[in-house]
Design a protein around this motif. Structure first.
Motif, mmCIF file in Angstrom:
data_model
loop_
_atom_site.group_PDB
_atom_site.id
_atom_site.type_symbol
_atom_site.label_atom_id
_atom_site.label_comp_id
_atom_site.label_asym_id
_atom_site.label_seq_id
_atom_site.Cartn_x
_atom_site.Cartn_y
_atom_site.Cartn_z
ATOM 1 N N SER A 176 0.851 -1.191 0.000
ATOM 2 C CA SER A 176 0.000 0.000 0.000
ATOM 3 C C SER A 176 0.887 1.240 0.000
ATOM 4 C CB SER A 176 -0.923 0.008 1.220
ATOM 5 O OG SER A 176 -1.824 -1.072 1.167
ATOM 6 N N VAL A 177 0.690 2.104 -0.977
ATOM 7 C CA VAL A 177 1.545 3.280 -1.156
ATOM 8 C C VAL A 177 1.241 4.311 -0.068
ATOM 9 C CG1 VAL A 177 2.215 5.112 -2.753
ATOM 10 C CG2 VAL A 177 1.590 2.852 -3.630
ATOM 11 N N THR A 178 2.299 4.830 0.564
ATOM 12 C CA THR A 178 2.129 5.763 1.681
ATOM 13 C C THR A 178 2.468 7.203 1.323
ATOM 14 O OG1 THR A 178 4.380 5.272 2.459
ATOM 15 C CG2 THR A 178 2.578 3.953 3.377
ATOM 16 N N THR A 210 13.046 -7.216 -1.640
ATOM 17 C CA THR A 210 14.424 -7.201 -1.165
ATOM 18 C C THR A 210 14.450 -6.363 0.107
ATOM 19 O OG1 THR A 210 15.179 -5.170 -2.278
ATOM 20 C CG2 THR A 210 15.177 -7.209 -3.575
ATOM 21 N N ASP A 211 15.641 -6.141 0.653
ATOM 22 C CA ASP A 211 15.735 -5.356 1.881
ATOM 23 C C ASP A 211 15.280 -3.920 1.696
ATOM 24 O OD1 ASP A 211 16.735 -7.606 3.043
ATOM 25 O OD2 ASP A 211 18.810 -6.899 3.197
ATOM 26 N N THR A 212 15.433 -3.383 0.496
ATOM 27 C CA THR A 212 15.145 -1.964 0.280
ATOM 28 C C THR A 212 14.167 -1.676 -0.854
ATOM 29 O OG1 THR A 212 17.149 -1.842 -1.079
ATOM 30 C CG2 THR A 212 17.344 -1.168 1.237
ATOM 31 N N TRP A 213 13.858 -2.685 -1.677
ATOM 32 C CA TRP A 213 12.982 -2.471 -2.825
ATOM 33 C C TRP A 213 11.925 -3.564 -2.896
ATOM 34 C CZ3 TRP A 213 13.335 1.753 -6.066
ATOM 35 C CH2 TRP A 213 14.492 2.544 -5.913
ATOM 36 N N VAL A 214 10.818 -3.238 -3.567
ATOM 37 C CA VAL A 214 9.724 -4.191 -3.752
ATOM 38 C C VAL A 214 9.332 -4.177 -5.233
ATOM 39 C CG1 VAL A 214 7.383 -4.841 -3.095
ATOM 40 C CG2 VAL A 214 8.877 -3.733 -1.422
ATOM 41 N N ARG A 215 9.317 -5.350 -5.840
ATOM 42 C CA ARG A 215 8.881 -5.450 -7.243
ATOM 43 C C ARG A 215 7.364 -5.630 -7.256
ATOM 44 N NH1 ARG A 215 8.655 -9.531 -11.469
ATOM 45 N NH2 ARG A 215 9.323 -11.112 -9.961
ATOM 46 N N GLU A 222 5.776 -4.480 -14.859
ATOM 47 C CA GLU A 222 6.377 -4.825 -13.573
ATOM 48 C C GLU A 222 7.561 -3.904 -13.312
ATOM 49 O OE1 GLU A 222 7.367 -8.935 -13.641
ATOM 50 O OE2 GLU A 222 5.306 -9.602 -13.981
ATOM 51 N N GLY A 223 7.617 -3.382 -12.096
ATOM 52 C CA GLY A 223 8.686 -2.455 -11.753
ATOM 53 C C GLY A 223 8.960 -2.473 -10.263
ATOM 54 N N TRP A 224 9.842 -1.585 -9.844
ATOM 55 C CA TRP A 224 10.300 -1.565 -8.457
ATOM 56 C C TRP A 224 9.934 -0.248 -7.781
ATOM 57 C CZ3 TRP A 224 12.934 -5.801 -6.335
ATOM 58 C CH2 TRP A 224 13.336 -6.780 -7.253
ATOM 59 N N VAL A 225 9.508 -0.342 -6.517
ATOM 60 C CA VAL A 225 9.260 0.845 -5.707
ATOM 61 C C VAL A 225 10.081 0.723 -4.427
ATOM 62 C CG1 VAL A 225 6.939 1.292 -6.587
ATOM 63 C CG2 VAL A 225 7.230 -0.214 -4.608
ATOM 64 N N SER A 226 10.419 1.867 -3.854
ATOM 65 C CA SER A 226 11.203 1.869 -2.622
ATOM 66 C C SER A 226 10.376 1.308 -1.473
ATOM 67 C CB SER A 226 11.659 3.287 -2.285
ATOM 68 O OG SER A 226 12.266 3.334 -1.008
ATOM 69 N N ARG A 227 10.958 0.390 -0.742
ATOM 70 C CA ARG A 227 10.267 -0.217 0.402
ATOM 71 C C ARG A 227 9.916 0.821 1.461
ATOM 72 N NH1 ARG A 227 11.204 -6.101 2.167
ATOM 73 N NH2 ARG A 227 9.990 -6.288 4.078
ATOM 74 N N GLU A 228 10.664 1.925 1.481
ATOM 75 C CA GLU A 228 10.452 2.972 2.465
ATOM 76 C C GLU A 228 9.083 3.626 2.340
ATOM 77 O OE1 GLU A 228 12.608 7.214 3.765
ATOM 78 O OE2 GLU A 228 13.413 5.978 2.129
ATOM 79 N N PHE A 229 8.499 3.596 1.130
ATOM 80 C CA PHE A 229 7.267 4.344 0.890
ATOM 81 C C PHE A 229 6.050 3.445 0.656
ATOM 82 C CE2 PHE A 229 10.786 7.075 -0.591
ATOM 83 C CZ PHE A 229 10.642 8.092 0.350
ATOM 84 N N VAL A 230 6.114 2.221 1.145
ATOM 85 C CA VAL A 230 4.955 1.317 1.068
ATOM 86 C C VAL A 230 4.809 0.564 2.386
ATOM 87 C CG1 VAL A 230 5.042 0.993 -1.437
ATOM 88 C CG2 VAL A 230 6.331 -0.551 0.050
#
Length: 409
Positions: A176-178, A210-215, A222-230
């Motif tokens: 969920s995007v924050t 991954t530790d810092t990214w989410v596909r 299909e792409g990657w978003v920063s884990r920090e913002f979800v």
């Protein structure tokens, strides 16, 4: 089929240091000394400060250079802390999965107030739905699921080690995007090409972590978003109590009646309006599509929507002629029929009532995907504001995984 979902959420903990320009502050007693290199110093290294004059800033006391925390050490410490937190999350998640009871039936298994066929039915646990294991008695599992507590026959469910693997299959992993306007990148790097943007509170299907990214799965690919913002969580379907089922059916009937009446009034008011003209088409040719079905209002919605095929996609837009995004398109189409829908693809997953499977979909139904929503027009097709490149097009409904189907009328 009714689908009540729960979210199994794990929150990552991270140690954060502020580093702006060449200003670097380190704190020995911040409560994260087990993560950061120790040193017992508190020094601000400003622009223009050289190693030669550090001694003057500390009243002539010598400073051991190995005690200074470099930017590389900070990054390594943060990465280690993140990895440890994720490992803890996974261990906690696995333990939770082990305590699940997951129904494996054709439709549903009854939840009874007593451990036996003589017990009264207090709810239904649908196939692949989950409950929390409480106890076992004579081959019956006592569970808690949603607002239902009771017994299900053990032979129709799995739990323990078997549930761990199955939970990852029947659960839906969601990001969920924050924040608003989160970039989706082709590769897990801020230097990578931007595929598109996703909006605040969009729900995206997770494909890899991954530790810092989410596909994730998006309309642009299909792409990657920063884990920090979800926020990451796993959604499961829960049981429905007898009372909840009765209340839901009554509410759905009333909502359908109100929507149909609003649509009839809107159609009567617009009977003399000019048919809107779309632009050049992409995807499936609208002239090759025949829209029909038993739901008269849904057919009217679908016929109205396809007239805008070829018009542009605009992120955040709601204009059927000048540009709309996916949820803006669906919202504006239904607004023409007097029905108010939210401008949010994730919120659309909760509108109307659930339809079980694409084979049961009817024209006018909302087809909800990862961060995307479309209108079903029948014969396995949808119309949707797809991407900036394609605009409003007709596509096959099963072109990607469907998260939910919702009926308004």
């Amino acid at each position: 089929m009714f689908r009540r979902t729960i979210k199994a959420t794990a929150y990552a903990l991270s140690a954060v240091l502020l580093c702006t320009g060449l200003n670097l502050q380190t704190y020995a007693a911040t409560g994260i000394s087990s993560v950061l290199p120790s040193g017992g110093i508190n020094i601000a290294l400003d622009n223009g400060t050289t190693l030669e004059n550090l001694q003057d800033q500390t009243n002539g006391k010598d400073i051991e250079l190995e005690n200074m925390v470099s930017a590389q050490q900070v990054d390594e410490a943060k990465a280690a802390a993140t990895a440890q937190a994720i490992a803890r999350e996974k261990a906690q998640e696995e333990e939770m999965f082990k305590n699940l009871v997951i129904a494996q039936v054709n439709a549903y298994v009854n939840v009874r107030n007593l451990p036996g066929e003589s017990g009264d039915v207090v709810g239904k646990l649908y196939n692949n739905s989950v409950g929390t294991f409480l106890a076992e008695e004579n081959g019956w599992y006592k569970i808690r699921s949603g607002n239902v507590t009771g017994y299900v026959k053990g032979e129709f469910c799995v739990t323990g080690e078997e549930a761990i693997t199955l939970a990852r299959t029947v659960g839906t992993r969601i990001a969920s995007v924050t924040c608003d306007g989160l970039y989706v990148r082709k590769e897990p790097s801020t230097d990578s090409k931007i595929l598109g943007m996703v909006a605040f509170e969009d729900d995206l299907l997770v494909l890899e972590e991954t530790d810092t990214w989410v596909r994730v799965d998006t309309e642009e690919g299909e792409g990657w978003v920063s884990r920090e913002f979800v926020d990451l969580h796993t959604e499961f379907v829960q049981a429905e109590s007898k009372e909840e089922e009765e209340a839901r059916l009554a509410k759905e009937a009333a909502d359908r009646q109100r929507a149909r009446e609003a649509a009839r009034q809107a159609q009567a008011a617009q009977a003399q309006t000019t048919t809107p003209q779309g632009g050049s088409s992409h995807g499936i040719d609208p002239s090759s599509v025949t829209i029909s079905g038993d739901n008269e209002m849904g057919v009217a919605v679908a016929n109205y929507a396809v007239q805008f095929v070829g018009n542009p996609y605009v992120w955040g837009g709601t204009s059927l002629t000048n540009g709309a995004d996916c949820s803006g398109f669906v919202m504006s189409v239904y607004a023409n029929f007097g029905v108010s829908l939210p401008h949010s693809s994730s919120a659309d997953r909760k509108q109307g009532y659930a339809v079980d499977g694409l084979e049961n979909a009817q024209p006018g139904d909302l087809i909800c995907y990862s961060g995307h929503v479309a209108l079903y027009i029948g014969d396995g097709n949808i119309v949707h504001a797809s991407t900036k490149k394609t605009g409003i097009i007709i596509s096959k409904a099963d072109y990607k995984k469907i998260l939910a189907i919702r009926r308004i009328f």
